[in-house]
Design a protein around this motif. Structure first.
Motif, PDB file in Angstrom:
ATOM      1  N   LYS A  89       0.836  -1.191   0.000  1.00  0.00           N
ATOM      2  CA  LYS A  89       0.000   0.000   0.000  1.00  0.00           C
ATOM      3  C   LYS A  89       0.879   1.253   0.000  1.00  0.00           C
ATOM      4  CE  LYS A  89      -3.545   2.481   2.685  1.00  0.00           C
ATOM      5  NZ  LYS A  89      -4.366   2.765   1.483  1.00  0.00           N
ATOM      6  N   GLU A  90       0.514   2.211  -0.834  1.00  0.00           N
ATOM      7  CA  GLU A  90       1.202   3.488  -0.836  1.00  0.00           C
ATOM      8  C   GLU A  90       0.769   4.303   0.380  1.00  0.00           C
ATOM      9  OE1 GLU A  90       0.732   5.599  -4.472  1.00  0.00           O
ATOM     10  OE2 GLU A  90       1.651   4.040  -5.718  1.00  0.00           O
ATOM     11  N   VAL A  91       1.752   4.725   1.163  1.00  0.00           N
ATOM     12  CA  VAL A  91       1.495   5.513   2.366  1.00  0.00           C
ATOM     13  C   VAL A  91       2.391   6.749   2.298  1.00  0.00           C
ATOM     14  CG1 VAL A  91       1.546   5.592   4.870  1.00  0.00           C
ATOM     15  CG2 VAL A  91       0.919   3.469   3.697  1.00  0.00           C
TER      16      VAL A  91
ATOM     17  N   THR B 138       6.100   3.385   0.257  1.00  0.00           N
ATOM     18  CA  THR B 138       5.281   2.179   0.109  1.00  0.00           C
ATOM     19  C   THR B 138       5.458   1.280   1.329  1.00  0.00           C
ATOM     20  OG1 THR B 138       5.541   2.231  -2.305  1.00  0.00           O
ATOM     21  CG2 THR B 138       4.788   0.173  -1.324  1.00  0.00           C
ATOM     22  N   ALA B 139       4.341   0.927   1.954  1.00  0.00           N
ATOM     23  CA  ALA B 139       4.355   0.026   3.110  1.00  0.00           C
ATOM     24  C   ALA B 139       3.979  -1.377   2.662  1.00  0.00           C
ATOM     25  CB  ALA B 139       3.384   0.516   4.181  1.00  0.00           C
TER      26      ALA B 139
ATOM     27  N   TYR C  97       8.773  -0.389   5.282  1.00  0.00           N
ATOM     28  CA  TYR C  97       8.332   0.845   4.630  1.00  0.00           C
ATOM     29  C   TYR C  97       9.475   1.374   3.768  1.00  0.00           C
ATOM     30  CZ  TYR C  97       6.518   5.568   3.888  1.00  0.00           C
ATOM     31  OH  TYR C  97       6.076   6.736   3.309  1.00  0.00           O
TER      32      TYR C  97
END
Length: 289
Positions: free
Chosen positions: A220-222, A226-227, A254
């Motif tokens: 997931k983009e955080v 990216t995480a 991350y």
């Protein structure tokens, strides 16, 4: 690394990729590696390298530059062929794993013996792929020791079929390494909130107990990075343990792009086996020029 104690280490590897072309459609590639790990063991067959160097499968060249592989890729009609030395068969595979992997074991979504099939040691490899219309690809290859090509040595054979669409992909592969055969399946699906990747692999051993491996991960983009969160379990001898007992891996990381050339990736991985629990906390710095 925590395993009945604590240790802090610094490990590195440096990879150089040189590529040239004669026609504009072909590619001659040479990979040169250097790493601080040695790959040596003591009298009890215990690695003399740090636990993190082994966990992340760092290059074991004892600080010496080593040619890791030479490949030549060229088109033949609508297909692509590759010949090389010390080159993975899966270099021609499409795969369907969107998970990057903090630890080395699950970089191929837990299907490293089939969809991530390597070479027969430092052997010669020939592989090819064909891309059909609509996102379907087919690839296959063989690798054999340089000392006796397709002879009494341990040869590796593999074939993969994959389908890739805009939001999802799936890959199925079969491999044979003389004493064991593997079947691997992995895939991913991109939802609005994140991308889910999964993999499953089975091992059929000629003389031994069959084994399997399972993986699932979230990407997931955080913020600017990216995480990733991943889980894997396997009872393969080439997996998280060396005795065939079931091992479990949990990891979170991350990846933060500092700039176009530097990415910093802090992460934590926990390996749980019958021998105990090992926790690895690390920060990886990746430079690309």
């Amino acid at each position: 690394v925590l395993e009945g104690g604590e240790a802090v280490s610094f490990d590195y590897q440096y990879n150089i990729g040189l590529t040239s072309s004669f026609t504009g459609e072909d590619a001659l590639a040479v990979t040169i590696d250097v790493g601080g790990a040695t790959g040596e063991t003591d009298a009890n067959d215990v690695s003399l390298d740090s636990a993190s160097a082994n966990f992340f499968d760092m290059q074991m060249t004892s600080d010496a530059l080593v040619v890791d592989g030479i490949t030549y890729t060229f088109p033949v009609g609508s297909s692509t062929l590759m010949v090389g030395d010390s080159t993975d068969i899966s270099a021609m595979y499409t795969g369907a794993c969107s998970y990057s992997g903090f630890s080395d074991y699950i970089t191929d979504c837990g299907t490293g013996n089939s969809i991530g099939l390597g070479a027969a040691g430092d052997g010669a490899t020939i592989a090819g792929s064909y891309a059909f219309d609509g996102g379907f690809t087919l690839a296959a290859g063989v690798s054999s020791p340089n000392t006796e090509v397709l002879g009494e040595g341990v040869d590796a054979y593999g074939i993969e079929a994959a389908y890739t669409a805009d939001d999802y992909g799936v890959s199925l592969a079969f491999s044979d390494v003389e004493t064991s055969t593997y079947v691997g399946l992995n895939g991913y699906y991109t939802f609005d909130f994140a991308t889910i990747s999964a993999g499953y692999e089975t091992e059929d051993i000629d003389e031994g107990t069959d084994a399997s491996a399972f993986f699932v991960g979230l990407t997931k983009e955080v913020g600017p990075g990216t995480a990733e969160l991943g889980y894997a379990s396997t009872d393969m001898v080439t997996g998280l343990t060396t005795d065939g007992s079931t091992g479990y891996l949990y990891e979170v990381s991350y990846a933060y792009p500092v700039n176009d050339a530097l990415t910093i990736t802090p992460g934590i991985a926990i390996v749980d086996t019958d021998a105990g629990e090992t926790t690895t906390a690390a920060v990886k710095a990746s430079f690309s020029f």
